[in-house]
Design a protein around this motif. Sequence first.
Motif, PDB file in Angstrom:
ATOM      1  N   GLU A 112      43.574  33.078  50.179  1.00 46.93           N
ATOM      2  CA  GLU A 112      43.994  34.379  49.669  1.00 46.93           C
ATOM      3  C   GLU A 112      43.457  34.545  48.252  1.00 46.93           C
ATOM      4  O   GLU A 112      43.724  33.708  47.379  1.00 46.93           O
ATOM      5  CB  GLU A 112      45.517  34.506  49.696  1.00 46.93           C
ATOM      6  N   ILE A 113      42.693  35.612  48.036  1.00 44.48           N
ATOM      7  CA  ILE A 113      42.097  35.900  46.729  1.00 44.48           C
ATOM      8  C   ILE A 113      42.786  37.132  46.157  1.00 44.48           C
ATOM      9  O   ILE A 113      42.628  38.242  46.671  1.00 44.48           O
ATOM     10  CB  ILE A 113      40.580  36.138  46.841  1.00 44.48           C
ATOM     11  N   TYR A 114      43.556  36.930  45.104  1.00 46.26           N
ATOM     12  CA  TYR A 114      44.293  38.017  44.463  1.00 46.26           C
ATOM     13  C   TYR A 114      43.478  38.540  43.283  1.00 46.26           C
ATOM     14  O   TYR A 114      42.938  37.754  42.490  1.00 46.26           O
ATOM     15  CB  TYR A 114      45.661  37.527  44.003  1.00 46.26           C
ATOM     16  N   ILE A 115      43.402  39.868  43.170  1.00 47.26           N
ATOM     17  CA  ILE A 115      42.524  40.488  42.182  1.00 47.26           C
ATOM     18  C   ILE A 115      43.303  41.503  41.351  1.00 47.26           C
ATOM     19  O   ILE A 115      43.913  42.432  41.895  1.00 47.26           O
ATOM     20  CB  ILE A 115      41.330  41.181  42.871  1.00 47.26           C
ATOM     21  N   ASP A 116      43.267  41.315  40.045  1.00 49.02           N
ATOM     22  CA  ASP A 116      43.845  42.264  39.091  1.00 49.02           C
ATOM     23  C   ASP A 116      42.719  43.178  38.630  1.00 49.02           C
ATOM     24  O   ASP A 116      41.821  42.748  37.903  1.00 49.02           O
ATOM     25  CB  ASP A 116      44.456  41.509  37.912  1.00 49.02           C
ATOM     26  N   THR A 117      42.759  44.439  39.046  1.00 48.69           N
ATOM     27  CA  THR A 117      41.647  45.344  38.762  1.00 48.69           C
ATOM     28  C   THR A 117      41.822  46.155  37.484  1.00 48.69           C
ATOM     29  O   THR A 117      40.885  46.847  37.067  1.00 48.69           O
ATOM     30  CB  THR A 117      41.431  46.322  39.933  1.00 48.69           C
ATOM     31  N   ASP A 118      43.010  46.094  36.848  1.00 52.05           N
ATOM     32  CA  ASP A 118      43.190  46.917  35.646  1.00 52.05           C
ATOM     33  C   ASP A 118      43.753  46.158  34.439  1.00 52.05           C
ATOM     34  O   ASP A 118      43.696  46.647  33.321  1.00 52.05           O
ATOM     35  CB  ASP A 118      44.072  48.133  35.939  1.00 52.05           C
ATOM     36  N   HIS A 119      44.294  44.959  34.661  1.00 53.13           N
ATOM     37  CA  HIS A 119      44.845  44.131  33.578  1.00 53.13           C
ATOM     38  C   HIS A 119      45.806  44.926  32.698  1.00 53.13           C
ATOM     39  O   HIS A 119      45.774  44.836  31.466  1.00 53.13           O
ATOM     40  CB  HIS A 119      43.720  43.522  32.737  1.00 53.13           C
ATOM     41  N   GLN A 120      46.665  45.689  33.355  1.00 56.06           N
ATOM     42  CA  GLN A 120      47.663  46.481  32.653  1.00 56.06           C
ATOM     43  C   GLN A 120      49.052  45.920  32.928  1.00 56.06           C
ATOM     44  O   GLN A 120      49.414  45.688  34.086  1.00 56.06           O
ATOM     45  CB  GLN A 120      47.601  47.943  33.106  1.00 56.06           C
ATOM     46  N   ALA A 121      49.830  45.711  31.880  1.00 55.52           N
ATOM     47  CA  ALA A 121      51.194  45.215  32.046  1.00 55.52           C
ATOM     48  C   ALA A 121      52.007  46.191  32.882  1.00 55.52           C
ATOM     49  O   ALA A 121      51.932  47.408  32.687  1.00 55.52           O
ATOM     50  CB  ALA A 121      51.847  45.019  30.682  1.00 55.52           C
ATOM     51  N   GLY A 122      52.758  45.656  33.829  1.00 61.29           N
ATOM     52  CA  GLY A 122      53.601  46.481  34.677  1.00 61.29           C
ATOM     53  C   GLY A 122      52.883  47.131  35.835  1.00 61.29           C
ATOM     54  O   GLY A 122      53.501  47.841  36.632  1.00 61.29           O
ATOM     55  N   SER A 123      51.584  46.897  35.964  1.00 60.78           N
ATOM     56  CA  SER A 123      50.798  47.486  37.043  1.00 60.78           C
ATOM     57  C   SER A 123      50.557  46.449  38.133  1.00 60.78           C
ATOM     58  O   SER A 123      50.374  45.269  37.849  1.00 60.78           O
ATOM     59  CB  SER A 123      49.458  47.988  36.500  1.00 60.78           C
ATOM     60  N   GLY A 124      50.543  46.889  39.375  1.00 60.12           N
ATOM     61  CA  GLY A 124      50.216  46.000  40.481  1.00 60.12           C
ATOM     62  C   GLY A 124      51.415  45.243  41.015  1.00 60.12           C
ATOM     63  O   GLY A 124      52.560  45.443  40.607  1.00 60.12           O
ATOM     64  N   PHE A 125      51.135  44.340  41.951  1.00 59.33           N
ATOM     65  CA  PHE A 125      52.160  43.536  42.615  1.00 59.33           C
ATOM     66  C   PHE A 125      52.293  42.177  41.932  1.00 59.33           C
ATOM     67  O   PHE A 125      51.304  41.599  41.473  1.00 59.33           O
ATOM     68  CB  PHE A 125      51.789  43.303  44.082  1.00 59.33           C
ATOM     69  N   THR A 126      53.501  41.661  41.899  1.00 60.31           N
ATOM     70  CA  THR A 126      53.720  40.303  41.387  1.00 60.31           C
ATOM     71  C   THR A 126      54.076  39.328  42.504  1.00 60.31           C
ATOM     72  O   THR A 126      53.910  38.119  42.333  1.00 60.31           O
ATOM     73  CB  THR A 126      54.834  40.284  40.324  1.00 60.31           C
ATOM     74  N   ASN A 127      54.557  39.832  43.638  1.00 59.42           N
ATOM     75  CA  ASN A 127      54.806  38.969  44.788  1.00 59.42           C
ATOM     76  C   ASN A 127      53.492  38.626  45.475  1.00 59.42           C
ATOM     77  O   ASN A 127      52.521  39.386  45.401  1.00 59.42           O
ATOM     78  CB  ASN A 127      55.718  39.661  45.802  1.00 59.42           C
ATOM     79  N   THR A 128      53.475  37.492  46.162  1.00 59.03           N
ATOM     80  CA  THR A 128      52.335  37.132  47.000  1.00 59.03           C
ATOM     81  C   THR A 128      52.688  37.392  48.462  1.00 59.03           C
ATOM     82  O   THR A 128      53.837  37.689  48.799  1.00 59.03           O
ATOM     83  CB  THR A 128      51.948  35.662  46.796  1.00 59.03           C
ATOM     84  N   MET A 129      51.692  37.291  49.324  1.00 55.37           N
ATOM     85  CA  MET A 129      51.908  37.543  50.738  1.00 55.37           C
ATOM     86  C   MET A 129      52.963  36.581  51.300  1.00 55.37           C
ATOM     87  O   MET A 129      53.126  35.458  50.814  1.00 55.37           O
ATOM     88  CB  MET A 129      50.595  37.397  51.510  1.00 55.37           C
ATOM     89  N   ALA A 130      53.672  37.035  52.317  1.00 55.90           N
ATOM     90  CA  ALA A 130      54.811  36.298  52.859  1.00 55.90           C
ATOM     91  C   ALA A 130      54.448  34.859  53.198  1.00 55.90           C
ATOM     92  O   ALA A 130      53.478  34.597  53.906  1.00 55.90           O
ATOM     93  CB  ALA A 130      55.337  37.008  54.107  1.00 55.90           C
ATOM     94  N   GLY A 131      55.240  33.931  52.649  1.00 56.13           N
ATOM     95  CA  GLY A 131      55.076  32.523  52.954  1.00 56.13           C
ATOM     96  C   GLY A 131      54.340  31.717  51.917  1.00 56.13           C
ATOM     97  O   GLY A 131      54.356  30.485  51.972  1.00 56.13           O
ATOM     98  N   ILE A 132      53.703  32.358  50.944  1.00 55.18           N
ATOM     99  CA  ILE A 132      52.956  31.611  49.929  1.00 55.18           C
ATOM    100  C   ILE A 132      53.885  31.094  48.833  1.00 55.18           C
ATOM    101  O   ILE A 132      53.673  30.021  48.263  1.00 55.18           O
ATOM    102  CB  ILE A 132      51.823  32.473  49.343  1.00 55.18           C
ATOM    103  N   ASP A 133      54.901  31.858  48.505  1.00 60.86           N
ATOM    104  CA  ASP A 133      55.989  31.397  47.628  1.00 60.86           C
ATOM    105  C   ASP A 133      55.547  31.029  46.215  1.00 60.86           C
ATOM    106  O   ASP A 133      55.998  30.026  45.643  1.00 60.86           O
ATOM    107  CB  ASP A 133      56.745  30.232  48.273  1.00 60.86           C
ATOM    108  N   VAL A 134      54.667  31.832  45.639  1.00 62.37           N
ATOM    109  CA  VAL A 134      54.408  31.814  44.200  1.00 62.37           C
ATOM    110  C   VAL A 134      54.389  33.265  43.738  1.00 62.37           C
ATOM    111  O   VAL A 134      54.300  34.194  44.551  1.00 62.37           O
ATOM    112  CB  VAL A 134      53.073  31.117  43.822  1.00 62.37           C
ATOM    113  N   LEU A 135      54.473  33.461  42.428  1.00 62.69           N
ATOM    114  CA  LEU A 135      54.477  34.800  41.848  1.00 62.69           C
ATOM    115  C   LEU A 135      53.369  34.925  40.810  1.00 62.69           C
ATOM    116  O   LEU A 135      52.813  33.925  40.349  1.00 62.69           O
ATOM    117  CB  LEU A 135      55.818  35.087  41.167  1.00 62.69           C
ATOM    118  N   PHE A 136      53.095  36.181  40.428  1.00 66.55           N
ATOM    119  CA  PHE A 136      52.276  36.478  39.261  1.00 66.55           C
ATOM    120  C   PHE A 136      53.177  37.083  38.193  1.00 66.55           C
ATOM    121  O   PHE A 136      54.215  37.678  38.503  1.00 66.55           O
ATOM    122  CB  PHE A 136      51.154  37.460  39.613  1.00 66.55           C
TER     123      PHE A 136
END
Length: 269
Positions: free
Chosen positions: A89-113
């Motif tokens: 799974e390759i997670y990509i932050d396209t805007d580097h803005q605080a409060g933007s985007g998802f912090t959860n990962t796909m079900a079962g991976i059990d880490v956060l951003f």
Amino acid sequence: MVSVYAMGGPAPQGPAGAYRVTMLDPIGDDDGPGTYTYPTDPVYVRGSFDLTKVDIEDAGDNVIFKVSVNAPISNPWGMASGFSVQMIEIYIDTDHQAGSGFTNTMAGIDVLFSSDEGWEKCVIISPQPISRVKGEVTGKSPDLASGLVVPVTTVPSAGTLIATVRKADLGAPQPGWGYQVLMQSNEGFPERDVILSRMVNEYNGQHRFGGGSDWRGDPQVMDILVPPAKGGADEISKQHEILSKYHADEDAAKIVYAVVPMVYPGASQ
């Protein structure tokens, strides 16, 4: 090394304006927080989940992701994709803005951003059919499904998986984008709340990783990128530190998930 050639930068090869990123990861850190062990079945060849290099390149209408590991890519289960064991799974932050985007990962991976490194796109490289990957995400992580990107093709070559993603699905890569690559194993018969990945338990078994917990909350990843992604030996201890900051528990309210960082190749780390 981490290299970015973009928007007219000094690309040594290819057309002017081409975007290329190379990120490295040290050999021998395919043990998650430092305690994880491989399943006992011989199909899980040592090094198969040891991320070593990630190349990303703008190729016109497509974006090419090349993910390399420290073992030949094999197909012991004869899957039509040409590989069987890995799931990435390759997670990509396209805007580097605080409060933007998802912090959860796909079900079962059990880490956060962290909230200032949320992701907008997630490329899943899986040997499963495209329709199944999309169905699993829609059914098990419906709130994240809008960010899913599935390659149109993935081709194994020696120790590398080469995934082609349509730029229409991903967007045109930019120098400010951030990346995190989470290494897992393909599981065709996953738990009901896990998307096509293999669980880490307290003890390893024929088809289970060991060294984690039988409760939920331990990171379900064998290897990650660590800033600055130059492949230095110090990145091994940093990975262990990052992934050790969790608390697994039978009570979901008491779980503390590890927080993984993005790597921003276009910025000083």
